[in-house]
Write a protein that holds these residues in place. Structure first.
Motif, PDB file in Angstrom:
ATOM      1  N   ILE A  60     -19.833  50.911 -47.633  1.00 16.17           N
ATOM      2  CA  ILE A  60     -18.421  51.023 -47.967  1.00 16.17           C
ATOM      3  C   ILE A  60     -17.693  49.732 -47.593  1.00 16.17           C
ATOM      4  O   ILE A  60     -16.816  49.251 -48.328  1.00 16.17           O
ATOM      5  CB  ILE A  60     -17.791  52.242 -47.271  1.00 16.17           C
ATOM      6  N   MET A  61     -18.062  49.153 -46.466  1.00 18.38           N
ATOM      7  CA  MET A  61     -17.483  47.864 -46.080  1.00 18.38           C
ATOM      8  C   MET A  61     -17.799  46.801 -47.124  1.00 18.38           C
ATOM      9  O   MET A  61     -16.943  45.991 -47.508  1.00 18.38           O
ATOM     10  CB  MET A  61     -18.007  47.458 -44.709  1.00 18.38           C
ATOM     11  N   GLU A  62     -19.035  46.781 -47.588  1.00 15.69           N
ATOM     12  CA  GLU A  62     -19.447  45.812 -48.606  1.00 15.69           C
ATOM     13  C   GLU A  62     -18.661  46.006 -49.898  1.00 15.69           C
ATOM     14  O   GLU A  62     -18.239  45.037 -50.546  1.00 15.69           O
ATOM     15  CB  GLU A  62     -20.949  45.948 -48.856  1.00 15.69           C
ATOM     16  N   ALA A  63     -18.465  47.270 -50.269  1.00 15.71           N
ATOM     17  CA  ALA A  63     -17.700  47.567 -51.487  1.00 15.71           C
ATOM     18  C   ALA A  63     -16.253  47.117 -51.351  1.00 15.71           C
ATOM     19  O   ALA A  63     -15.639  46.630 -52.310  1.00 15.71           O
ATOM     20  CB  ALA A  63     -17.768  49.062 -51.790  1.00 15.71           C
ATOM     21  N   MET A  64     -15.708  47.256 -50.160  1.00 15.56           N
ATOM     22  CA  MET A  64     -14.318  46.858 -49.929  1.00 15.56           C
ATOM     23  C   MET A  64     -14.168  45.340 -50.015  1.00 15.56           C
ATOM     24  O   MET A  64     -13.202  44.832 -50.578  1.00 15.56           O
ATOM     25  CB  MET A  64     -13.838  47.397 -48.580  1.00 15.56           C
ATOM     26  N   VAL A  65     -15.131  44.608 -49.452  1.00 16.43           N
ATOM     27  CA  VAL A  65     -15.108  43.146 -49.570  1.00 16.43           C
ATOM     28  C   VAL A  65     -15.188  42.746 -51.039  1.00 16.43           C
ATOM     29  O   VAL A  65     -14.575  41.769 -51.481  1.00 16.43           O
ATOM     30  CB  VAL A  65     -16.260  42.506 -48.777  1.00 16.43           C
ATOM     31  N   SER A  66     -15.933  43.539 -51.815  1.00 19.30           N
ATOM     32  CA  SER A  66     -16.080  43.266 -53.245  1.00 19.30           C
ATOM     33  C   SER A  66     -14.873  43.724 -54.053  1.00 19.30           C
ATOM     34  O   SER A  66     -14.853  43.579 -55.278  1.00 19.30           O
ATOM     35  CB  SER A  66     -17.345  43.954 -53.774  1.00 19.30           C
ATOM     36  N   GLN A  69      -5.712  48.159 -58.530  1.00 25.63           N
ATOM     37  CA  GLN A  69      -4.764  48.242 -57.408  1.00 25.63           C
ATOM     38  C   GLN A  69      -5.478  48.694 -56.132  1.00 25.63           C
ATOM     39  O   GLN A  69      -5.296  48.107 -55.065  1.00 25.63           O
ATOM     40  CB  GLN A  69      -3.649  49.223 -57.768  1.00 25.63           C
ATOM     41  N   MET A  70      -6.295  49.745 -56.252  1.00 27.46           N
ATOM     42  CA  MET A  70      -7.022  50.241 -55.079  1.00 27.46           C
ATOM     43  C   MET A  70      -8.079  49.238 -54.616  1.00 27.46           C
ATOM     44  O   MET A  70      -8.344  49.111 -53.416  1.00 27.46           O
ATOM     45  CB  MET A  70      -7.656  51.596 -55.384  1.00 27.46           C
ATOM     46  N   GLY A  71      -8.673  48.529 -55.558  1.00 24.91           N
ATOM     47  CA  GLY A  71      -9.646  47.500 -55.196  1.00 24.91           C
ATOM     48  C   GLY A  71      -9.009  46.395 -54.364  1.00 24.91           C
ATOM     49  O   GLY A  71      -9.593  45.933 -53.373  1.00 24.91           O
ATOM     50  N   LYS A  72      -7.805  45.980 -54.751  1.00 28.36           N
ATOM     51  CA  LYS A  72      -7.081  44.971 -53.978  1.00 28.36           C
ATOM     52  C   LYS A  72      -6.752  45.504 -52.586  1.00 28.36           C
ATOM     53  O   LYS A  72      -6.820  44.773 -51.590  1.00 28.36           O
ATOM     54  CB  LYS A  72      -5.806  44.564 -54.714  1.00 28.36           C
ATOM     55  N   SER A  73      -6.402  46.783 -52.512  1.00 29.03           N
ATOM     56  CA  SER A  73      -6.103  47.394 -51.215  1.00 29.03           C
ATOM     57  C   SER A  73      -7.358  47.448 -50.344  1.00 29.03           C
ATOM     58  O   SER A  73      -7.280  47.257 -49.126  1.00 29.03           O
ATOM     59  CB  SER A  73      -5.535  48.804 -51.401  1.00 29.03           C
ATOM     60  N   SER A  74      -8.504  47.697 -50.953  1.00 22.79           N
ATOM     61  CA  SER A  74      -9.760  47.695 -50.201  1.00 22.79           C
ATOM     62  C   SER A  74      -9.973  46.353 -49.525  1.00 22.79           C
ATOM     63  O   SER A  74     -10.320  46.276 -48.340  1.00 22.79           O
ATOM     64  CB  SER A  74     -10.937  47.990 -51.137  1.00 22.79           C
ATOM     65  N   PHE A  75      -9.797  45.284 -50.296  1.00 23.60           N
ATOM     66  CA  PHE A  75     -10.016  43.948 -49.734  1.00 23.60           C
ATOM     67  C   PHE A  75      -9.030  43.659 -48.603  1.00 23.60           C
ATOM     68  O   PHE A  75      -9.379  43.055 -47.585  1.00 23.60           O
ATOM     69  CB  PHE A  75      -9.886  42.879 -50.827  1.00 23.60           C
ATOM     70  N   LYS A  76      -7.812  44.125 -48.751  1.00 22.22           N
ATOM     71  CA  LYS A  76      -6.806  43.935 -47.707  1.00 22.22           C
ATOM     72  C   LYS A  76      -7.178  44.724 -46.450  1.00 22.22           C
ATOM     73  O   LYS A  76      -7.065  44.215 -45.327  1.00 22.22           O
ATOM     74  CB  LYS A  76      -5.431  44.378 -48.236  1.00 22.22           C
ATOM     75  N   GLU A  77      -7.622  45.967 -46.631  1.00 19.14           N
ATOM     76  CA  GLU A  77      -7.924  46.840 -45.493  1.00 19.14           C
ATOM     77  C   GLU A  77      -9.162  46.395 -44.706  1.00 19.14           C
ATOM     78  O   GLU A  77      -9.310  46.730 -43.535  1.00 19.14           O
ATOM     79  CB  GLU A  77      -8.136  48.285 -45.966  1.00 19.14           C
ATOM     80  N   ILE A  78     -10.051  45.621 -45.330  1.00 23.02           N
ATOM     81  CA  ILE A  78     -11.326  45.279 -44.701  1.00 23.02           C
ATOM     82  C   ILE A  78     -11.260  43.991 -43.877  1.00 23.02           C
ATOM     83  O   ILE A  78     -12.230  43.618 -43.212  1.00 23.02           O
ATOM     84  CB  ILE A  78     -12.447  45.159 -45.775  1.00 23.02           C
ATOM     85  N   GLN A  79     -10.119  43.334 -43.868  1.00 25.61           N
ATOM     86  CA  GLN A  79     -10.036  42.007 -43.239  1.00 25.61           C
ATOM     87  C   GLN A  79     -10.506  41.991 -41.784  1.00 25.61           C
ATOM     88  O   GLN A  79     -11.184  41.060 -41.351  1.00 25.61           O
ATOM     89  CB  GLN A  79      -8.606  41.464 -43.340  1.00 25.61           C
ATOM     90  N   SER A  80     -10.150  43.012 -41.014  1.00 28.58           N
ATOM     91  CA  SER A  80     -10.526  43.039 -39.593  1.00 28.58           C
ATOM     92  C   SER A  80     -12.026  43.201 -39.378  1.00 28.58           C
ATOM     93  O   SER A  80     -12.528  42.954 -38.280  1.00 28.58           O
ATOM     94  CB  SER A  80      -9.791  44.172 -38.871  1.00 28.58           C
ATOM     95  N   ALA A 139     -17.059  37.318 -38.763  1.00 26.56           N
ATOM     96  CA  ALA A 139     -16.557  36.316 -37.810  1.00 26.56           C
ATOM     97  C   ALA A 139     -15.677  36.972 -36.753  1.00 26.56           C
ATOM     98  O   ALA A 139     -15.751  36.633 -35.556  1.00 26.56           O
ATOM     99  CB  ALA A 139     -15.785  35.229 -38.550  1.00 26.56           C
ATOM    100  N   ASN A 140     -14.853  37.934 -37.154  1.00 27.19           N
ATOM    101  CA  ASN A 140     -13.998  38.645 -36.210  1.00 27.19           C
ATOM    102  C   ASN A 140     -14.817  39.512 -35.267  1.00 27.19           C
ATOM    103  O   ASN A 140     -14.560  39.563 -34.053  1.00 27.19           O
ATOM    104  CB  ASN A 140     -12.987  39.509 -36.974  1.00 27.19           C
ATOM    105  N   VAL A 141     -15.822  40.201 -35.810  1.00 28.24           N
ATOM    106  CA  VAL A 141     -16.661  41.070 -34.982  1.00 28.24           C
ATOM    107  C   VAL A 141     -17.481  40.251 -33.983  1.00 28.24           C
ATOM    108  O   VAL A 141     -17.694  40.665 -32.840  1.00 28.24           O
ATOM    109  CB  VAL A 141     -17.571  41.954 -35.861  1.00 28.24           C
ATOM    110  N   LEU A 142     -17.934  39.083 -34.397  1.00 26.27           N
ATOM    111  CA  LEU A 142     -18.650  38.198 -33.467  1.00 26.27           C
ATOM    112  C   LEU A 142     -17.749  37.819 -32.285  1.00 26.27           C
ATOM    113  O   LEU A 142     -18.208  37.780 -31.140  1.00 26.27           O
ATOM    114  CB  LEU A 142     -19.135  36.942 -34.198  1.00 26.27           C
TER     115      LEU A 142
END
Length: 379
Positions: free
Chosen positions: A292-298, A347-358, A362-365
């Motif tokens: 799901i994370m991968e799909a959101m980045v996509s 629209q939802m795809g753009k929201s996915s990309f926005k929601e996955i930023q955290s 690099a942030n998790v590292l």
């Protein structure tokens, strides 16, 4: 010359470490630590860990707490800890982590961290899961210096187990996802659609998951005919392998379900996602699903079940739809809304990309570096 400090990563199988923890192994190697790994070589991918310069110890862990091989695993852990002192131990997967935590504390190793990738006890879990796994974690609390969780429900359960926020209980954004790897623009060649004879304007729903009971593919398959009756230009790509593969293929054949494509194990997930319109995961339970994370980045809209982990990532009506288990009507309606409305998908795809930023790797590292420093620097 001072001897390098040693760190041990452990999980039931090396494939878990290879799939999720190579960036964190490299993080510690880059800081000058000698990294070891202890896991069962079954399921392969040990060579990927060895190629990183990690010293590997084969330990016959079993996923099941009832297997006698776990007793042999404890003996081999005893031998390992009598020969080596580890300044930090990071454990994963329930049974292996329990055995390592107990044995490490018995033989006076350094701090032990446990990442829960989704506790086996959760809201709606069978009572035996609570009896076995919650009890085990209650026991293991005394051997665990730090608990790392990646969803709200597990965080709440961590506090109930007695862990303290930012002292022994830490929240991270999962294992992270590489934005560079999954930010693939729509593939101009469209080779996946070409191979499967799917037209450019057909709708592709992609389901990436191991073919096991927990991933609940049957929820979609039993509703597929209803979806196709209204939208004949819809296809489903089922990506993955697992012990239920033949059962699922037989169900598709017996029910004469059309436009279902079993793709097996694939290494071109970013390309598959780039050619998908909707991504779904209908599991009975999750920790924090990487697919799901991968799909959101996509930049894809999602349809997921209302379970821990999935609902942490998908906000209903924002970047997808969250449906209850067994609610066939809501499931079909959610797909219908996305199939019917290209603007909504975008629209939802753009929201996915926005929601996955955290959840950027690099942030998790950085999050993990702070946790490691919290324990190594004080050791």
């Amino acid at each position: 010359m001072l001897e390098k400090k040693k760190v041990l990563f452990s999980a039931t199988v090396y494939s878990h470490l290879a799939a999720f923890h190579k960036p964190f192994i490299k993080l510690l190697q880059d800081k000058g630590y000698e990294v070891h790994a202890a896991a069962n070589p079954d399921h392969g991918r040990k060579e990927e860990i060895e190629e990183m310069g990690v010293i590997c110890w084969d330990i016959p862990f079993s996923r099941s707490p009832y297997q006698l091989s776990n007793f042999k695993a404890m003996i081999e852990l005893k031998n390992l800890f009598q020969k080596h002192y580890f300044d930090l131990i990071h454990v994963h997967t329930p049974v292996a982590s329990f055995l390592v935590r107990y044995t490490a504390k018995k033989y006076k190793q350094g701090p032990v961290l446990y990442t829960a990738h989704g506790f086996h006890f959760y809201k709606g879990a069978p009572i035996q899961n609570w009896l076995i796994y919650y009890t085990a974690e209650k026991l293991a609390r005394r051997w665990t210096d730090g608990l790392i969780v990646m969803n709200k429900e597990d965080y709440d359960n961590g506090t109930k187990l007695g862990f303290k926020e930012n002292e022994s209980l830490f929240f991270t954004h999962g294992v992270g996802v590489s934005f560079d790897q999954y930010s693939v623009s729509t593939d101009s060649s469209g080779y996946i659609r070409q191979q499967l004879n799917i037209a450019d304007n057909d709708i592709v729903i992609t389901y990436i998951a191991e073919l096991i009971e927990r991933k609940n593919h049957i929820y979609l398959l039993r509703n597929w005919e209803n979806i196709l009756n209204n939208y004949s230009n819809v296809h489903c790509l089922i990506v993955g392998t697992g012990r239920r593969e033949e059962d699922l293929k037989k169900y598709v054949e017996q029910n004469q379900l059309k436009n279902i494509h079993f793709l097996g194990f694939r290494k071109d997930i970013p390309e598959i996602l780039s050619q998908s319109d909707i991504v779904t995961l209908l599991s009975f339970h999750e920790g924090l699903p990487r697919c799901i994370m991968e799909a959101m980045v996509s930049g894809k809209p999602l349809v997921v079940t209302n379970v821990r982990g999935s609902r942490d990532l998908v906000k209903h009506g924002v970047n997808g739809f969250v449906v209850d288990l067994e609610d066939d009507q809501s499931l079909v309606e959610s797909f219908a809304k996305l199939i019917n409305d290209k603007n909504l998908r975008e629209q939802m795809g753009k929201s996915s990309f926005k929601e996955i930023q955290s959840y950027n790797l690099a942030n998790v590292l950085n999050e993990m570096q702070e946790i490691y420093s919290h324990f190594i620097d004080r050791n």
